[in-house]
Design a protein around this motif. Structure first.
Motif, PDB file in Angstrom:
ATOM      1  N   VAL A   1       0.842  -1.204   0.000  1.00  0.00           N
ATOM      2  CA  VAL A   1       0.000   0.000   0.000  1.00  0.00           C
ATOM      3  C   VAL A   1       0.872   1.247   0.000  1.00  0.00           C
ATOM      4  O   VAL A   1       0.605   2.202  -0.744  1.00  0.00           O
ATOM      5  CB  VAL A   1      -0.973  -0.014   1.213  1.00  0.00           C
ATOM      6  N   ILE A   2       1.931   1.263   0.788  1.00  0.00           N
ATOM      7  CA  ILE A   2       2.837   2.425   0.835  1.00  0.00           C
ATOM      8  C   ILE A   2       3.484   2.645  -0.527  1.00  0.00           C
ATOM      9  O   ILE A   2       3.581   3.783  -0.999  1.00  0.00           O
ATOM     10  CB  ILE A   2       3.891   2.231   1.948  1.00  0.00           C
ATOM     11  N   VAL A   3       3.918   1.592  -1.188  1.00  0.00           N
ATOM     12  CA  VAL A   3       4.535   1.713  -2.512  1.00  0.00           C
ATOM     13  C   VAL A   3       3.532   2.270  -3.525  1.00  0.00           C
ATOM     14  O   VAL A   3       3.838   3.191  -4.291  1.00  0.00           O
ATOM     15  CB  VAL A   3       5.114   0.354  -2.982  1.00  0.00           C
ATOM     16  N   VAL A   4       2.316   1.715  -3.523  1.00  0.00           N
ATOM     17  CA  VAL A   4       1.289   2.172  -4.460  1.00  0.00           C
ATOM     18  C   VAL A   4       0.962   3.645  -4.210  1.00  0.00           C
ATOM     19  O   VAL A   4       0.879   4.448  -5.152  1.00  0.00           O
ATOM     20  CB  VAL A   4       0.020   1.290  -4.368  1.00  0.00           C
ATOM     21  N   LEU A   5       0.769   4.030  -2.968  1.00  0.00           N
ATOM     22  CA  LEU A   5       0.474   5.431  -2.645  1.00  0.00           C
ATOM     23  C   LEU A   5       1.635   6.354  -3.015  1.00  0.00           C
ATOM     24  O   LEU A   5       1.423   7.475  -3.483  1.00  0.00           O
ATOM     25  CB  LEU A   5       0.118   5.582  -1.161  1.00  0.00           C
ATOM     26  N   GLY A   6       2.850   5.876  -2.812  1.00  0.00           N
ATOM     27  CA  GLY A   6       4.026   6.672  -3.188  1.00  0.00           C
ATOM     28  C   GLY A   6       4.081   6.912  -4.691  1.00  0.00           C
ATOM     29  O   GLY A   6       4.354   8.029  -5.147  1.00  0.00           O
ATOM     30  N   ILE A   7       3.821   5.882  -5.468  1.00  0.00           N
ATOM     31  CA  ILE A   7       3.820   6.018  -6.930  1.00  0.00           C
ATOM     32  C   ILE A   7       2.707   6.954  -7.369  1.00  0.00           C
ATOM     33  O   ILE A   7       2.912   7.847  -8.201  1.00  0.00           O
ATOM     34  CB  ILE A   7       3.695   4.633  -7.606  1.00  0.00           C
TER      35      ILE A   7
END
Length: 133
Positions: free
Chosen positions: A15-21
């Motif tokens: 989730v953190i990676v997706v939100l960061g992207i």
């Protein structure tokens, strides 16, 4: 066997990676939008070169867009109709249509607090009048 803790950690990381992207893409699109608006120039239109008629023009950015219909009669802009206005907080800019008709020029002041929408609407009017040539 994978424990529940590991699954939760993996899901949180994903989730953190997706939100960061997503956040990075959003910031890049905002920068591109701001660059388009800051580089937007409204040219002077010579109404003596435009025949009587009704002309449609538009200008769109990712966040603000406008489509207008411009009526020219006897070398004067007699009416401008806003067909579509995609805006954030730019609704007050719609008064610019009346200002252009009154001034018979695209060189009118933008509306404070709705500068970006003002510029986009003016560019749509310019594009409509340029389509008449």
């Amino acid at each position: 066997m994978i424990s529940i803790k590991k699954i939760v950690v993996i899901v949180i990381c994903a989730v953190i990676v997706v939100l960061g992207i997503w956040g990075l893409k959003y910031l890049i699109s905002i920068q591109q939008y701001q660059k388009i608006i800051s580089n937007l120039k409204i040219d002077t239109i010579d109404l003596s070169n435009i025949h009587d008629g009704k002309y449609t023009g538009s200008f769109n950015t990712e966040y603000v867009g406008a489509e207008v219909s411009v009526v020219v009669k006897d070398k004067k802009i007699t009416n401008i109709t806003l067909l579509n206005h995609k805006n954030e907080r730019g609704k007050p800019a719609e008064v610019i249509l009346q200002n252009v008709v009154k001034a018979q020029s695209l060189q009118v002041d933008t509306v404070s607090g709705a500068t970006n929408s003002s510029k986009v609407i003016l560019k749509a009017i310019e594009n409509a009048l340029n389509s008449a040539k």
